[in-house]
Design a protein around this motif. Sequence first.
Motif, short mmCIF file in Angstrom:
data_model
loop_
_atom_site.label_atom_id
_atom_site.label_comp_id
_atom_site.label_asym_id
_atom_site.label_seq_id
_atom_site.Cartn_x
_atom_site.Cartn_y
_atom_site.Cartn_z
N TRP A 57 0.84 -1.20 0.00
CA TRP A 57 0.00 0.00 0.00
C TRP A 57 0.87 1.25 0.00
CZ3 TRP A 57 -2.55 -3.04 4.38
CH2 TRP A 57 -3.64 -3.79 3.89
N CYS A 58 0.32 2.37 -0.47
CA CYS A 58 1.06 3.63 -0.48
C CYS A 58 1.50 4.00 0.94
CB CYS A 58 0.18 4.78 -0.99
SG CYS A 58 -0.59 4.44 -2.56
N ALA A 59 2.63 4.68 1.01
CA ALA A 59 3.06 5.18 2.31
C ALA A 59 1.99 6.15 2.80
CB ALA A 59 4.40 5.87 2.18
N GLY A 60 1.60 6.01 4.06
CA GLY A 60 0.60 6.93 4.59
C GLY A 60 -0.83 6.49 4.38
N CYS A 61 -1.03 5.37 3.68
CA CYS A 61 -2.39 4.85 3.48
C CYS A 61 -2.95 4.37 4.82
CB CYS A 61 -2.34 3.69 2.49
SG CYS A 61 -3.94 2.86 2.32
N GLY A 62 -4.20 4.65 5.05
CA GLY A 62 -4.83 4.25 6.30
C GLY A 62 -4.87 2.75 6.50
N ASN A 119 -13.66 1.76 4.11
CA ASN A 119 -14.43 2.79 3.42
C ASN A 119 -13.60 4.06 3.25
OD1 ASN A 119 -16.33 4.42 2.30
ND2 ASN A 119 -17.73 4.44 4.05
N ASN A 120 -12.95 4.17 2.09
CA ASN A 120 -12.20 5.39 1.79
C ASN A 120 -13.00 6.31 0.87
OD1 ASN A 120 -12.05 3.91 -0.52
ND2 ASN A 120 -9.83 3.59 -0.44
N ARG A 121 -14.24 5.93 0.64
CA ARG A 121 -15.18 6.73 -0.14
C ARG A 121 -14.66 7.07 -1.54
NH1 ARG A 121 -18.81 10.68 3.25
NH2 ARG A 121 -19.82 9.10 4.50
N LEU A 145 -13.47 3.65 8.70
CA LEU A 145 -13.29 4.90 7.95
C LEU A 145 -11.79 5.02 7.67
CD1 LEU A 145 -15.70 7.31 9.87
CD2 LEU A 145 -16.18 5.76 7.95
N GLN A 146 -11.45 4.78 6.40
CA GLN A 146 -10.04 4.65 6.03
C GLN A 146 -9.64 5.77 5.10
OE1 GLN A 146 -9.38 2.16 2.84
NE2 GLN A 146 -7.31 2.98 2.71
N ASN A 147 -8.47 6.29 5.34
CA ASN A 147 -8.01 7.40 4.51
C ASN A 147 -7.23 6.90 3.30
OD1 ASN A 147 -7.80 10.17 3.94
ND2 ASN A 147 -5.67 10.16 4.69
N CYS A 148 -7.60 7.41 2.14
CA CYS A 148 -6.82 7.16 0.93
C CYS A 148 -6.01 8.42 0.70
CB CYS A 148 -7.71 6.87 -0.27
SG CYS A 148 -6.81 6.89 -1.84
N VAL A 149 -4.75 8.31 1.01
CA VAL A 149 -3.91 9.50 1.01
C VAL A 149 -3.68 10.02 -0.41
CG1 VAL A 149 -1.74 8.21 0.99
CG2 VAL A 149 -1.81 10.46 2.04
N ILE A 150 -3.83 9.18 -1.38
CA ILE A 150 -3.54 9.58 -2.76
C ILE A 150 -4.76 10.18 -3.47
CG2 ILE A 150 -2.67 8.80 -5.01
CD1 ILE A 150 -0.56 8.56 -2.84
N PHE A 151 -5.89 9.50 -3.38
CA PHE A 151 -7.04 9.93 -4.21
C PHE A 151 -8.19 10.57 -3.45
CE2 PHE A 151 -5.04 6.43 -6.63
CZ PHE A 151 -4.61 7.18 -7.70
N ASN A 152 -8.14 10.51 -2.12
CA ASN A 152 -9.25 11.10 -1.38
C ASN A 152 -8.77 11.56 -0.02
OD1 ASN A 152 -11.89 11.87 -1.53
ND2 ASN A 152 -12.76 9.91 -0.90
S1 SF4 Z 1 -6.27 3.30 -0.79
FE1 SF4 Z 1 -5.29 5.07 -1.64
S2 SF4 Z 1 -3.54 5.38 -0.34
FE2 SF4 Z 1 -4.23 3.33 0.07
S3 SF4 Z 1 -3.04 2.08 -1.29
FE3 SF4 Z 1 -4.90 2.59 -2.37
S4 SF4 Z 1 -4.41 4.40 -3.53
FE4 SF4 Z 1 -2.81 4.17 -1.99
#
Ligand code: SF4
Lengths: 617, 346
Positions: B24-29, B128-130, B205-212
Amino acid sequence: MSKNPRIIELEDVVVKFAGDSGDGMQLTGSQFSDTSAFVGNDLSTFPDYPSEIRAPQGTVAGVSGYQVHIGHKDVTTPGDLADVLVAMNPAALKTNMKWLKPGATVIIDIDNFDQKNYKKAEYIEDPLNDGSLEGYNIVKAPITSLTRSTVKEFGLDAKTADKTKNQFVAGILFWLFNRDLTIGENFIQKKFKKNADLVNANIAVLRGGYNYAETIEAMSTTFLVNPAKNKKGLFRNITGNIATAWGLLAASEKSGCGLFLGSYPITPATEVLQELAGRKHLGAITFQAEDEIAGICSAIGASFTGKLAVTSTSGPGLALKGEAIGLAVITELPIVIVNVQRGGPSTGLPTKTEQADLLQALYGRSGESPVIVVAATTPANCFSFAYEAAKLSLEHMTPVILLTDGYLANGSELWHIPEMKDMPEIHPPKVKDNHEGYMPYIRKPENLARMWAVPGQEGMRHRVGGLEKADKTGEVSHDPYNHQIMVGLRQEKVDRVANYIADQEILGEKDADLLVIGWGGTYGALYSAVKELQHEGRSISLAQFSYINPLPKNTEEVLKYAKSRVICELNLGQFAMYLRSKFPQYEYKQYNKVQGLPFMISELKAKFIDILENKGK
Amino acid sequence: MKENTDFAPVMIPQDYKLDSPVKWCAGCGAHAVLSSIRNAVPETGVKKENVVFVSGIGCSSRFPYYINTYGFHSLHGRAAPIATGIKLANPELSVWVVTGDGDSMAIGGNHFIHVIRRNINMSILIFNNRIYGLTKGQYSPTTPKGSVTKTSPEGSIEEPFNPGELVMGSQGAFFARVVDTEPKMMKEVFIQAALHKGTSVVEVLQNCVIFNNDVHENITGKDVRDEHQIYLKHGEPMIFGKEHEKGLIYRNNKLEVVTIGKDGISKEDILIHNARCTNSTIHYNLVKMDQPEYPVAMGIIRAVDKPVYEEMLYDQLDHAHEKSPIKCMDDLLKSGNTFLINESSS
Ligand code: SF4
Ligand SMILES: Cc1ncc(C[n+]2csc(CCOP(=O)(O)OP(=O)(O)O)c2C)c(N)n1
Ligand SMILES: [Mg+2]
């Protein structure tokens, strides 16, 4: 009972029962076939349902039929044309006139032949007086009124009383076929054992029908069909769908892998689900899913967990399952997909038969996605091919699509009951707990099946999934060379199944003037047509394929020597396209039919004679 | 669930670690959720060979590759039916489903409501990163109306789902909500979800650091979380706020936020959370609470006992086997109408 007038001994007879969907014709027909089996006749049956549950009473759309072919000689199809037709109303007569043999006996319920019903059946003229029935032996039996007066004393309500009408028909047929009435009485005793009133009423009506037939003069001749000459042993009458369900149960018992069926109802496959839902006592788990996709996915989950996993469907459902079949291909999990073909595309002809899902079964998925494809050829051998499909799937760790069709599924025939000890062994490649060096994609060298460990086993934790996996370890891999290796391995695994299946047989000479080629459920008609032409001295032979992918190893040998070839199928030429792609060096003629109906022996013979006599063209 | 009780679980989170890298991306919830699950699973008392993680497709659904259990990374939307087959095939397994908002409520929406309706014993974790993460930022069934995404450049015109409402509407027996920033809350709730008999759904409730990025910030942000969240616990009063000064009462057929000590409200007036109440009216209201009128409900909102599908199924199997005289295939083959042809029945 008095002597019958004149008895004609027949080699075989075709009887068709037709009436309103509410008239219980399926029941009358199956009772007639059971009695036929009881007296030892060979038999084949084919029901013909309308797709509406209860189309308006008395209309052509509402006619439901059931055809029974019984024989002293071998019977392989339900027969082209009927010798005897029972028509409960004008609509039933109208729909079935074109399927009658010249001089056939037609028994009608005269009580329903009135202006009102002519109108419903859209008859312009009174069929009884317009000459259209000339040449047939018409028996105008007041079935409804005589039944009602017979059951009066039993105090049944009107609806139940009318339901006993089919026993009146049965009674007439007992007389017509010179059968012992006690057989029918015993059937009734057994069927209604809990209700003495019903037993008495039904028996009274049965006798009523018999006595009626005896006293009227319309039937001056009666028939006798002696016991089957080529059959011996313990038999039962079985439909393709039930045989399929039982074949799966048998494979489950033999392999020791519990049976799991995930499915969604769809005509004409639903009975497989229904039958297995009633077999919990044999440990069968059925799951009626919310849709076709959930059906197969639940089965894949069960397969991951070590079960003999199955999903059952028809063409539209197979389309929905495509993605999940691909998942089973890439995870290399065993699963049997039973596809009972019907007329398509889309909802098409749900209650009619067709063979047009062949290419979908072979190729209807994304990516390089090979699966084993086998096809049953008769109602009873759905048992053997369901068993075989399960065996191949479990032993080779790959999905298998079993193709049957509406004709096999609902049709029935006599089946020599096997014993489980005679069924072949099934050895899935399961591994013991803590198997040293286990990796999920290590394969058996001979057939390339991967080793199967299941959740709950100690020391075997692993992950599978839809992403491409590295050879042996099963780790996710996007390596280009690995992908090529894995695609190749999955294909090779299916190709090698050819080493484990029977050679293709030829009925007749391999260098015949004409080799007839068929596959799956058309066997009965093709066999009869070819056999009859052989008897007539023609140089003709038959190769009926059951193993479609892979093809038997000797397929080229089978095709090679024939002087000409014709591929017959109930589609526009899908197997022909397949064979041409595999063996382009040969020339193939085609005979294709897409009417939702099985082949008729007569049309096949005419076609074959035409080819034989116009060879040069 | 019939767990193996003669097994003493001495598992530690380390037992569930795999060597392969988490991608997963660095910082992804999702990272924090993974570590909370690794912490929770050993405490469910289940033998490690009996744990199975099943997922669909999406960023979140890569989960099974990151935990050392039996795992199945399946098809987009289909984790629930695959998990169903696994559980019905072997009810002793402890089955977890990891899914995304798109995976469970768009392409897999049908399966989602039906697994809940059946009450098959498994735990479903919705990340749920919406947004659709894996396909790089299209709106999902939970994307707030008006959101600008790659497929809604002028703002989404769709009304979003609230997962909890779907669960309630599907006669769900267990629903909880957690945030990816609260490891302790996640662990507590995940353990309870696993122990609950029946389908338990946990919305993360999960954060998508890249897209949301920060889509949940108004709930999870350090400066707002005490006011904008209420962590519900069974049997405890529904109190929240930095100074524990706010609470919920039920008045005029709706929930109402009140301040203790104001307008004659005392602590005794505050609702006590009863997650086990079979009537779902209050639960439904709690699930729907949203900013700005209400704090967002966290923790186990509903956890009631209901008959479990696979237990009823196995009861039927046992009963049928006991009752039927047909015990094996040979019995079946010879049952009913059979006909001896050209042989005497001696
Ligand atoms: S949910 Fe968003 S932050 Fe997490 S891995 Fe996927 S693209 Fe990256
Ligand atoms: C049949 C099919 N359709 C579409 C896709 C493409 N796809 C993969 S993941 C995904 C959305 C995932 O969103 P979500 O479930 O919210 O998971 P997230 O990545 O956000 O964790 C889509 C549309 C697919 N893999 N399969
Ligand atoms: Mg998402």
